[in-house]
Write a protein that holds these residues in place. Sequence first.
Motif, PDB file in Angstrom:
ATOM      1  N   LYS A  86     -26.448   1.281  35.102  1.00  0.00           N
ATOM      2  CA  LYS A  86     -25.163   1.400  35.816  1.00  0.00           C
ATOM      3  C   LYS A  86     -25.098   2.689  36.608  1.00  0.00           C
ATOM      4  O   LYS A  86     -24.287   2.827  37.526  1.00  0.00           O
ATOM      5  N   SER A  87     -25.892   3.701  36.221  1.00  0.00           N
ATOM      6  CA  SER A  87     -26.045   4.925  37.019  1.00  0.00           C
ATOM      7  C   SER A  87     -27.525   5.255  36.971  1.00  0.00           C
ATOM      8  O   SER A  87     -28.241   4.773  36.085  1.00  0.00           O
ATOM      9  N   PRO A  88     -28.034   6.061  37.949  1.00  0.00           N
ATOM     10  CA  PRO A  88     -29.483   6.243  38.049  1.00  0.00           C
ATOM     11  C   PRO A  88     -30.100   6.742  36.726  1.00  0.00           C
ATOM     12  O   PRO A  88     -29.531   7.567  36.027  1.00  0.00           O
ATOM     13  N   ARG A  95     -19.842   9.189  30.993  1.00  0.00           N
ATOM     14  CA  ARG A  95     -18.833   8.123  31.002  1.00  0.00           C
ATOM     15  C   ARG A  95     -18.331   7.948  29.579  1.00  0.00           C
ATOM     16  O   ARG A  95     -19.146   7.773  28.662  1.00  0.00           O
ATOM     17  N   GLY A  96     -17.037   8.017  29.387  1.00  0.00           N
ATOM     18  CA  GLY A  96     -16.454   7.772  28.059  1.00  0.00           C
ATOM     19  C   GLY A  96     -17.014   8.677  26.980  1.00  0.00           C
ATOM     20  O   GLY A  96     -17.249   8.220  25.859  1.00  0.00           O
ATOM     21  N   GLY A  97     -17.279   9.943  27.318  1.00  0.00           N
ATOM     22  CA  GLY A  97     -17.767  10.881  26.307  1.00  0.00           C
ATOM     23  C   GLY A  97     -19.252  10.760  26.000  1.00  0.00           C
ATOM     24  O   GLY A  97     -19.763  11.431  25.108  1.00  0.00           O
ATOM     25  N   ARG A  98     -19.924   9.869  26.722  1.00  0.00           N
ATOM     26  CA  ARG A  98     -21.365   9.721  26.487  1.00  0.00           C
ATOM     27  C   ARG A  98     -22.167  10.089  27.730  1.00  0.00           C
ATOM     28  O   ARG A  98     -21.721   9.863  28.852  1.00  0.00           O
ATOM     29  N   ILE A  99     -23.375  10.626  27.479  1.00  0.00           N
ATOM     30  CA  ILE A  99     -24.285  10.955  28.577  1.00  0.00           C
ATOM     31  C   ILE A  99     -25.260   9.801  28.721  1.00  0.00           C
ATOM     32  O   ILE A  99     -26.002   9.488  27.781  1.00  0.00           O
ATOM     33  N   PHE A 100     -25.239   9.176  29.890  1.00  0.00           N
ATOM     34  CA  PHE A 100     -26.155   8.058  30.147  1.00  0.00           C
ATOM     35  C   PHE A 100     -27.363   8.584  30.910  1.00  0.00           C
ATOM     36  O   PHE A 100     -27.221   9.145  32.004  1.00  0.00           O
ATOM     37  N   ASN A 417     -29.455   1.980  30.369  1.00  0.00           N
ATOM     38  CA  ASN A 417     -28.171   2.576  29.948  1.00  0.00           C
ATOM     39  C   ASN A 417     -28.240   3.263  28.582  1.00  0.00           C
ATOM     40  O   ASN A 417     -27.279   3.274  27.814  1.00  0.00           O
ATOM     41  N   GLU A 418     -29.405   3.859  28.307  1.00  0.00           N
ATOM     42  CA  GLU A 418     -29.555   4.705  27.106  1.00  0.00           C
ATOM     43  C   GLU A 418     -28.491   5.798  27.149  1.00  0.00           C
ATOM     44  O   GLU A 418     -28.168   6.333  28.214  1.00  0.00           O
ATOM     45  N   ASN A 419     -27.907   6.119  25.985  1.00  0.00           N
ATOM     46  CA  ASN A 419     -26.804   7.079  26.002  1.00  0.00           C
ATOM     47  C   ASN A 419     -26.719   7.872  24.720  1.00  0.00           C
ATOM     48  O   ASN A 419     -27.201   7.446  23.662  1.00  0.00           O
TER      49      ASN A 419
END
Length: 441
Positions: A86-88, A95-100, A417-419
């Motif tokens: 969803k992002s590079p 997003r939502g407190g998580r680093i993707f 989308n690992e986060n």
Amino acid sequence: MSALEDLLTCLRFPSVSTDSKHRPDVRACAEWLMNKLSGMGLTAALHETPGHPILVAKNRHLPGRRTVLLYGHYDVQPAEPLNEWKSPAFEPTLRGGRIFCRGSTDNKGQLIAHVSGIAETLAREGDLPVNLTILFEGEEEIGSPNLKPFLEAHRDELACDVVAISDTGMVGEGVGTFTYGLRGIACMEVKVHGPSIDLHSGIFGGAVANPATMAARLVSSLHDDEGRVLIPGFYDGVRDLQDWERSAWSSLGDGDAETLSLTGSPALFGEPGYTERERRWARPTAEVNGIGGGYQGEGSKTVIAREAFFKLSFRLVPDQDPERVLDLAETHLRAKAPPSVRLEIKRGHTGMAYLMDPHSPLGQAAQRALQETFGGNIALIREGGSIPIVQAFKDVLKADTLLLGLALPDCQAHAPNENFPVANLEAGIRLNQALLRELAA
Ligand code: BES
Ligand code: ZN
């Protein structure tokens, strides 16, 4: 630099160890980490290997203190398929407190949590409560081929009382989780060769074996209909689960429902007689990681391709020997292959399973550190994934490994989308400090 900024910087290196085009990125990440650690006052050095560099850093080791080896990996899995992000993949995005970002949970977030915990302690107190040796490698995701020889060659320099690693999971958000076992692994690639050239399937179909059919047949010979592995001897010497583990794991909630929702599979499947957690954490498996052959393009093409392939990995438990499992698998496949095809079998990397006693004094120290950090009850689990070097730490350095995970169940490790939550970076900093304090005592 804040811990978060450090993590974002570390994540921007696309340090994909399996892909030779990323070799310079892997090195750049190692060099950045080395400069970071020496900037904190540690003695740090990069050691060259035939593959990616190994980073070793130490504080001043004083007699009479416990020596802790902190291990982590700065390499990451490939980010493909890129269009599902969803992002590079290598641009960390909050997003939502998580680093993707690729590598955020496996293993850079967990690794930077420790580095930041150490940096804070050094800045505040000028020293750590233990003798610390940091060992970071860039080849964990490809089976650590150069780390075991390195351990053997540097036994004295790496001598320690205990190893600590954060490269495993938590059973849920905010639940301190101590992992006392990992599955081992053994990999294999099989090529099925048939005719010497691709053939018209109308002219020759029916007269020669189709390698793709034979590959499918060999793959399906690995399991019975319920998921037991059919390779003769595969289960020999497999150690049974203990009663306390079965009850501890069943107290963790409805594993079936959780795994159904995490995976999106229509139904669970696997070896009868075991719960899904038991099957994932304490039973051996055979998996097909890739299979192919024949025409893959649009539309139909009537061809018998001259070869097909499949890639296997076996997850192993104590006391299976990875090389023996590969021998058994090869014997089984060769016995099943008809004379109309020829098999070419290439063995890949291997790693032993690991199991320690979580009730040992060091295990209890680690659980106290988790308790101080997260409160509540500590979950005692094994994991299905592998960290191939862990049993080598036991064999070569004679040291047990404490696995204190910070990855969440839906962290999407190895997937798009690992986060990693920012909250777990902060918790990991406190965990590092609590752990070193507990291990010093
Ligand atoms: N962090 C994982 C290991 C892991 C995964 C532990 C899940 C606990 C739960 C590690 O980076 C990893 O992915 N290892 C590989 C090793 C293999 C490539 C030799 C694995 O398990 O597939
Ligand atoms: Zn991994």
